[in-house]
Scaffold this motif. Structure first.
Motif, PDB file in Angstrom:
ATOM      1  N   ILE A  69      41.434  30.212  36.112  1.00 23.92           N
ATOM      2  CA  ILE A  69      40.962  31.559  35.776  1.00 23.92           C
ATOM      3  C   ILE A  69      39.443  31.633  35.913  1.00 23.92           C
ATOM      4  O   ILE A  69      38.902  32.591  36.479  1.00 23.92           O
ATOM      5  CB  ILE A  69      41.417  31.961  34.360  1.00 23.92           C
ATOM      6  CG1 ILE A  69      42.934  32.147  34.337  1.00 23.92           C
ATOM      7  CG2 ILE A  69      40.710  33.221  33.886  1.00 23.92           C
ATOM      8  CD1 ILE A  69      43.513  32.333  32.955  1.00 23.92           C
ATOM      9  N   GLY A  70      38.749  30.619  35.423  1.00 27.72           N
ATOM     10  CA  GLY A  70      37.285  30.598  35.517  1.00 27.72           C
ATOM     11  C   GLY A  70      36.799  30.587  36.955  1.00 27.72           C
ATOM     12  O   GLY A  70      35.867  31.307  37.313  1.00 27.72           O
ATOM     13  N   PHE A  71      37.443  29.778  37.807  1.00 27.88           N
ATOM     14  CA  PHE A  71      37.036  29.732  39.206  1.00 27.88           C
ATOM     15  C   PHE A  71      37.322  31.055  39.902  1.00 27.88           C
ATOM     16  O   PHE A  71      36.526  31.501  40.731  1.00 27.88           O
ATOM     17  CB  PHE A  71      37.743  28.598  39.949  1.00 27.88           C
ATOM     18  CG  PHE A  71      37.328  28.501  41.375  1.00 27.88           C
ATOM     19  CD1 PHE A  71      36.085  28.004  41.722  1.00 27.88           C
ATOM     20  CD2 PHE A  71      38.165  28.944  42.390  1.00 27.88           C
ATOM     21  CE1 PHE A  71      35.685  27.923  43.042  1.00 27.88           C
ATOM     22  CE2 PHE A  71      37.778  28.879  43.721  1.00 27.88           C
ATOM     23  CZ  PHE A  71      36.532  28.362  44.036  1.00 27.88           C
ATOM     24  N   THR A  72      38.437  31.690  39.565  1.00 26.76           N
ATOM     25  CA  THR A  72      38.761  32.980  40.172  1.00 26.76           C
ATOM     26  C   THR A  72      37.709  34.026  39.819  1.00 26.76           C
ATOM     27  O   THR A  72      37.245  34.778  40.682  1.00 26.76           O
ATOM     28  CB  THR A  72      40.152  33.452  39.704  1.00 26.76           C
ATOM     29  OG1 THR A  72      41.110  32.455  40.061  1.00 26.76           O
ATOM     30  CG2 THR A  72      40.525  34.776  40.312  1.00 26.76           C
ATOM     31  N   ILE A  73      37.314  34.064  38.571  1.00 24.57           N
ATOM     32  CA  ILE A  73      36.289  35.020  38.137  1.00 24.57           C
ATOM     33  C   ILE A  73      34.955  34.704  38.810  1.00 24.57           C
ATOM     34  O   ILE A  73      34.263  35.606  39.301  1.00 24.57           O
ATOM     35  CB  ILE A  73      36.157  35.011  36.596  1.00 24.57           C
ATOM     36  CG1 ILE A  73      37.419  35.597  35.964  1.00 24.57           C
ATOM     37  CG2 ILE A  73      34.920  35.778  36.142  1.00 24.57           C
ATOM     38  CD1 ILE A  73      37.495  35.448  34.470  1.00 24.57           C
ATOM     39  N   LEU A  74      34.603  33.426  38.868  1.00 26.61           N
ATOM     40  CA  LEU A  74      33.351  33.027  39.512  1.00 26.61           C
ATOM     41  C   LEU A  74      33.345  33.407  40.991  1.00 26.61           C
ATOM     42  O   LEU A  74      32.360  33.941  41.507  1.00 26.61           O
ATOM     43  CB  LEU A  74      33.137  31.521  39.357  1.00 26.61           C
ATOM     44  CG  LEU A  74      31.873  30.954  39.987  1.00 26.61           C
ATOM     45  CD1 LEU A  74      30.643  31.507  39.279  1.00 26.61           C
ATOM     46  CD2 LEU A  74      31.895  29.444  39.926  1.00 26.61           C
ATOM     47  N   ALA A  75      34.450  33.141  41.688  1.00 27.01           N
ATOM     48  CA  ALA A  75      34.538  33.482  43.111  1.00 27.01           C
ATOM     49  C   ALA A  75      34.446  34.994  43.307  1.00 27.01           C
ATOM     50  O   ALA A  75      33.794  35.458  44.247  1.00 27.01           O
ATOM     51  CB  ALA A  75      35.840  32.947  43.695  1.00 27.01           C
ATOM     52  N   ALA A  76      35.081  35.769  42.428  1.00 29.45           N
ATOM     53  CA  ALA A  76      35.016  37.222  42.545  1.00 29.45           C
ATOM     54  C   ALA A  76      33.590  37.720  42.349  1.00 29.45           C
ATOM     55  O   ALA A  76      33.127  38.605  43.089  1.00 29.45           O
ATOM     56  CB  ALA A  76      35.946  37.870  41.525  1.00 29.45           C
ATOM     57  N   VAL A  77      32.872  37.160  41.397  1.00 35.24           N
ATOM     58  CA  VAL A  77      31.486  37.569  41.154  1.00 35.24           C
ATOM     59  C   VAL A  77      30.616  37.206  42.358  1.00 35.24           C
ATOM     60  O   VAL A  77      29.783  38.001  42.802  1.00 35.24           O
ATOM     61  CB  VAL A  77      30.944  36.926  39.858  1.00 35.24           C
ATOM     62  CG1 VAL A  77      29.446  37.095  39.730  1.00 35.24           C
ATOM     63  CG2 VAL A  77      31.648  37.520  38.643  1.00 35.24           C
ATOM     64  N   ILE A  78      30.805  36.012  42.892  1.00 31.63           N
ATOM     65  CA  ILE A  78      30.017  35.594  44.052  1.00 31.63           C
ATOM     66  C   ILE A  78      30.306  36.491  45.251  1.00 31.63           C
ATOM     67  O   ILE A  78      29.374  36.917  45.954  1.00 31.63           O
ATOM     68  CB  ILE A  78      30.280  34.113  44.382  1.00 31.63           C
ATOM     69  CG1 ILE A  78      29.654  33.236  43.300  1.00 31.63           C
ATOM     70  CG2 ILE A  78      29.731  33.745  45.747  1.00 31.63           C
ATOM     71  CD1 ILE A  78      29.997  31.774  43.415  1.00 31.63           C
ATOM     72  N   LEU A  79      31.578  36.797  45.489  1.00 34.77           N
ATOM     73  CA  LEU A  79      31.907  37.703  46.601  1.00 34.77           C
ATOM     74  C   LEU A  79      31.309  39.092  46.389  1.00 34.77           C
ATOM     75  O   LEU A  79      30.825  39.712  47.333  1.00 34.77           O
ATOM     76  CB  LEU A  79      33.419  37.809  46.768  1.00 34.77           C
ATOM     77  CG  LEU A  79      34.082  36.650  47.496  1.00 34.77           C
ATOM     78  CD1 LEU A  79      35.594  36.838  47.517  1.00 34.77           C
ATOM     79  CD2 LEU A  79      33.552  36.546  48.905  1.00 34.77           C
ATOM     80  N   TYR A  80      31.339  39.564  45.169  1.00 37.08           N
ATOM     81  CA  TYR A  80      30.753  40.872  44.869  1.00 37.08           C
ATOM     82  C   TYR A  80      29.259  40.868  45.179  1.00 37.08           C
ATOM     83  O   TYR A  80      28.734  41.790  45.811  1.00 37.08           O
ATOM     84  CB  TYR A  80      31.000  41.221  43.404  1.00 37.08           C
ATOM     85  CG  TYR A  80      30.396  42.533  42.984  1.00 37.08           C
ATOM     86  CD1 TYR A  80      31.003  43.743  43.322  1.00 37.08           C
ATOM     87  CD2 TYR A  80      29.213  42.574  42.256  1.00 37.08           C
ATOM     88  CE1 TYR A  80      30.447  44.949  42.947  1.00 37.08           C
ATOM     89  CE2 TYR A  80      28.647  43.773  41.883  1.00 37.08           C
ATOM     90  CZ  TYR A  80      29.261  44.963  42.232  1.00 37.08           C
ATOM     91  OH  TYR A  80      28.702  46.150  41.857  1.00 37.08           O
ATOM     92  N   ILE A  81      28.572  39.809  44.758  1.00 36.83           N
ATOM     93  CA  ILE A  81      27.125  39.707  45.023  1.00 36.83           C
ATOM     94  C   ILE A  81      26.865  39.600  46.521  1.00 36.83           C
ATOM     95  O   ILE A  81      25.943  40.245  47.047  1.00 36.83           O
ATOM     96  CB  ILE A  81      26.527  38.502  44.263  1.00 36.83           C
ATOM     97  CG1 ILE A  81      26.548  38.772  42.755  1.00 36.83           C
ATOM     98  CG2 ILE A  81      25.115  38.206  44.728  1.00 36.83           C
ATOM     99  CD1 ILE A  81      26.196  37.575  41.901  1.00 36.83           C
ATOM    100  N   LEU A  82      27.674  38.828  47.225  1.00 40.95           N
ATOM    101  CA  LEU A  82      27.490  38.703  48.671  1.00 40.95           C
ATOM    102  C   LEU A  82      27.706  40.036  49.373  1.00 40.95           C
ATOM    103  O   LEU A  82      26.975  40.372  50.314  1.00 40.95           O
ATOM    104  CB  LEU A  82      28.440  37.645  49.236  1.00 40.95           C
ATOM    105  CG  LEU A  82      28.124  36.191  48.882  1.00 40.95           C
ATOM    106  CD1 LEU A  82      29.211  35.272  49.421  1.00 40.95           C
ATOM    107  CD2 LEU A  82      26.762  35.795  49.407  1.00 40.95           C
ATOM    108  N   GLN A  83      28.699  40.811  48.935  1.00 39.78           N
ATOM    109  CA  GLN A  83      28.935  42.124  49.543  1.00 39.78           C
ATOM    110  C   GLN A  83      27.746  43.052  49.309  1.00 39.78           C
ATOM    111  O   GLN A  83      27.372  43.827  50.183  1.00 39.78           O
ATOM    112  CB  GLN A  83      30.214  42.741  48.987  1.00 39.78           C
ATOM    113  CG  GLN A  83      31.466  42.099  49.521  1.00 39.78           C
ATOM    114  CD  GLN A  83      32.720  42.657  48.875  1.00 39.78           C
ATOM    115  OE1 GLN A  83      32.666  43.254  47.802  1.00 39.78           O
ATOM    116  NE2 GLN A  83      33.855  42.460  49.532  1.00 39.78           N
ATOM    117  N   LYS A  84      27.145  42.956  48.130  1.00 45.05           N
ATOM    118  CA  LYS A  84      25.969  43.782  47.850  1.00 45.05           C
ATOM    119  C   LYS A  84      24.774  43.347  48.695  1.00 45.05           C
ATOM    120  O   LYS A  84      23.956  44.175  49.102  1.00 45.05           O
ATOM    121  CB  LYS A  84      25.609  43.733  46.358  1.00 45.05           C
ATOM    122  CG  LYS A  84      26.646  44.369  45.463  1.00 45.05           C
ATOM    123  CD  LYS A  84      26.833  45.826  45.798  1.00 45.05           C
ATOM    124  CE  LYS A  84      27.925  46.448  44.953  1.00 45.05           C
ATOM    125  NZ  LYS A  84      28.232  47.807  45.327  1.00 45.05           N
TER     126      LYS A  84
END
Length: 101
Positions: free
Chosen positions: A58-73
């Motif tokens: 769960i922690g890695f999934t949340i971390l990956a989602a945050v990183i992808l969100y930042i990369l998209q921005k």
């Protein structure tokens, strides 16, 4: 001499009683019983590992989602070389999330 012995025995008895109370409050008997039961040890370690693994997933999934969100921005900012590199990474990840075609 007999009075001194009685006093020493009384003090020893008081200290021993206090020691027993402390051991009972620490639940040493229950802990020793736990250590002698291999099934309980196996089961508790299995459950701890299961929950630890679930927490990491769960922690890695949340971390990956945050990183992808930042990369998209960052792609939106149109930085010259970094923007292209990040957009390639985001595209590859999104293609992998969609699955094989």
């Amino acid at each position: 001499m007999a009075d001194e012995d009685k006093d020493a025995i009384k003090r020893l008895d008081e200290r021993l009683t206090e020691f027993i109370k402390q051991m009972e409050s620490m639940k040493v008997a229950e802990y020793m019983e736990y250590l002698n039961d291999r099934r309980k040890i196996f089961w508790s370690n299995f459950m701890a590992g299961l929950w630890r693994g679930l927490g990491m997933a769960i922690g890695f999934t949340i971390l990956a989602a945050v990183i992808l969100y930042i990369l998209q921005k960052l792609v939106v900012l149109n930085l010259p070389y970094i923007g292209q590199f990040i957009s390639d990474i985001v595209r590859i990840v999104q293609q992998n999330m969609e699955g094989p075609r």
